[in-house]
Design an enzyme around this catalytic site. Structure first.
Site, PDB file in Angstrom:
ATOM      1  CG  HIS A   1      -1.320   0.948   5.656  1.00  0.00           C
ATOM      2  ND1 HIS A   1      -2.529   1.492   5.211  1.00  0.00           N
ATOM      3  CD2 HIS A   1      -0.761   0.334   4.268  1.00  0.00           C
ATOM      4  CE1 HIS A   1      -2.708   1.465   4.214  1.00  0.00           C
ATOM      5  NE2 HIS A   1      -1.748   0.918   3.557  1.00  0.00           N
ATOM      6  CD  GLU A   2       2.525  -1.053   3.518  1.00  0.00           C
ATOM      7  OE1 GLU A   2       2.224  -2.180   2.800  1.00  0.00           O
ATOM      8  OE2 GLU A   2       2.484   0.044   3.187  1.00  0.00           O
TER       9      GLU A   2
ATOM     10  CG  HIS B   1      -1.931  -4.020   2.169  1.00  0.00           C
ATOM     11  ND1 HIS B   1      -2.987  -3.757   1.681  1.00  0.00           N
ATOM     12  CD2 HIS B   1      -1.176  -2.447   2.346  1.00  0.00           C
ATOM     13  CE1 HIS B   1      -3.265  -2.456   1.568  1.00  0.00           C
ATOM     14  NE2 HIS B   1      -2.258  -1.581   2.082  1.00  0.00           N
TER      15      HIS B   1
END
Length: 420
Positions: A21-22, A25
């Site tokens: 997920h990170e 980003h």
């Protein structure tokens, strides 16, 4: 799995879904030219930290998520003020280091009093050096050093807010997007490992029940009920039988390659649901590439509907506090599933990844969905919202989420202590 393997796999599950997920980003922020100051897994005090290039990678104490800290999102932690005495180091006539303390120990530097500076647009500092005014150009990756910590300056074109709306939206949406991609890949891996169910067979026959009286046997293939093909859909078989309490039904079975028809009358249980007294087993085969893709998409759809139904129940008050689970309960369930084997754990990890992606797109302050909503408002207004007000909204939202997490975690711990 052994105890050590279960613990390792449980930790790995959380690490993978949060990291992917990170990373989403991080990747699209870097792609847009945004300065990423920190890539963190977890919250709270640092357990491990290493800097590579412009980014510091950290592992933090509380395993409840992670974050990517981009330049311009939060107030910079270190500021240089006019009138402040600093020491600077030059390379190729550009300032590469700005020292704010222990100035007497900084060798090979120029020391002076700051008259003015612009570290975002013009990238220059004007200083009084031995009574003479001098202006120095600043390298776009210059470091400010204070209290033993290095902070890289962020020219305005490296700020999150300086990028176009599509670039900012992609940097925010990329986190949930990577969770969706991971979920699809894991569902596909699960289907490849588990295979495709082709037939429903009788596993066991309960003594004294209609199935025994009709002479159903273990290994019989359930072909159809009342003329309706069953195939691999055991749930449909349950629905038909459940709705036929006291009503004769016709089962077509395949036994030793030969078709047979049996008449069975389901009996009602305490809830009035029809039962015949059998448990199923399944005949499976390897999934083709096409089946893997379509069935993965189908699982994504089914689980998405299930997740939104859960959200609806939460909003309408159909959940009690004891029904909610935080990181402790999630870890407990993950460890229980890990004991069942790698195949089941793969499916569970896919579900968790899908849930994390959907949850982060909710319009709740501090989550990606809320920040995307603010970008949508900016697109309609054709001008950005007050960043201070937006930051306050996200801060309050984050505080509320942390409070909720503490409450459900406390409840989880009490439940474990009580042995529930």
């Amino acid at each position: 799995m052994g105890t050590i393997q279960v613990v390792f796999m449980t930790v790995l599950v959380f690490f993978v879904i949060v990291t992917i997920h990170e990373w989403g980003h991080y990747f699209f922020a870097k792609r847009a030219g945004i300065l990423v100051r920190e890539f963190a897994i977890g919250f709270g005090p640092k357990l491990f930290s290493v800097k590579r290039g412009e980014t510091r990678y950290t592992l933090r104490l509380i395993p409840a998520g992670g974050f990517v800290r981009m330049a311009g999102e939060d107030p910079e932690l270190v500021e240089v003020q006019p009138g402040q005495t600093v020491a600077v180091r030059l390379k190729d006539n550009l300032i590469t280091r700005i020292y704010l303390d222990r100035l007497d120990e900084r060798t090979g530097t120029i020391r002076g009093e700051v008259e003015s500076l612009d570290l975002e647009h013009k990238l220059q500092i004007s200083m009084l050096v031995e009574g003479e005014a001098e202006t120095f150009a600043v390298h776009p990756q210059a470091l400010i050093i204070a209290r033993g910590k290095e902070t890289q300056i962020a020219p305005i074109d490296r700020h999150f807010g300086s990028k176009t709306l599509p670039q900012r939206a992609m940097a925010l949406f990329a986190g949930p997007m990577m969770n969706f991609i991971l979920a699809f890949v894991l569902f596909a891996a699960y289907i490849q490992m588990a295979g495709v169910t082709e037939k429903v067979l009788v596993n066991t026959v309960q003594s004294g029940m209609p199935a025994e009286q009709a002479q159903l046997q273990s290994g019989d293939v359930i072909d159809s009920i009342n003329g309706e093909k069953i195939g691999a859909d055991f749930n449909r078989m349950i629905d038909i039988i459940g709705a036929s309490a006291g009503v004769p039904i016709t089962l077509k079975i395949i036994r030793d390659g030969a078709a047979k028809q049996l008449q069975i009358t389901p009996v009602a249980d305490d809830a009035g649901v029809g039962k015949i007294g059998v448990t199923p087993k399944y005949e499976t085969r390897s999934a083709t590439v096409g089946e893997t893709i379509t069935k993965s998409a189908s699982l994504m759809k089914q689980m998405t509907v299930y997740i939104f139904q859960s959200f609806k129940m939460l909003i309408t008050g159909q959940f009690k506090l004891d029904d909610l689970g935080g990181p402790v309960r999630t870890a407990e369930v993950t460890s229980q599933i890990a004991k069942q084997g790698f195949v089941q754990l793969t499916s569970w990890t896919a579900l968790l990844s899908l849930y994390l992606g959907i949850f982060n797109l909710l319009p709740v302050p501090a989550l990606d969905g809320s920040r995307l909503l603010f970008l949508g408002v900016e697109a309609v207004r054709r001008r950005p919202l007050d960043p201070n007000k937006e930051s306050m909204v996200h801060f309050i939202g984050f505080a509320m989420l942390m409070l909720l997490m503490l409450v459900v975690t406390y409840n989880d711990i009490l439940r474990l202590v009580r042995g529930e």
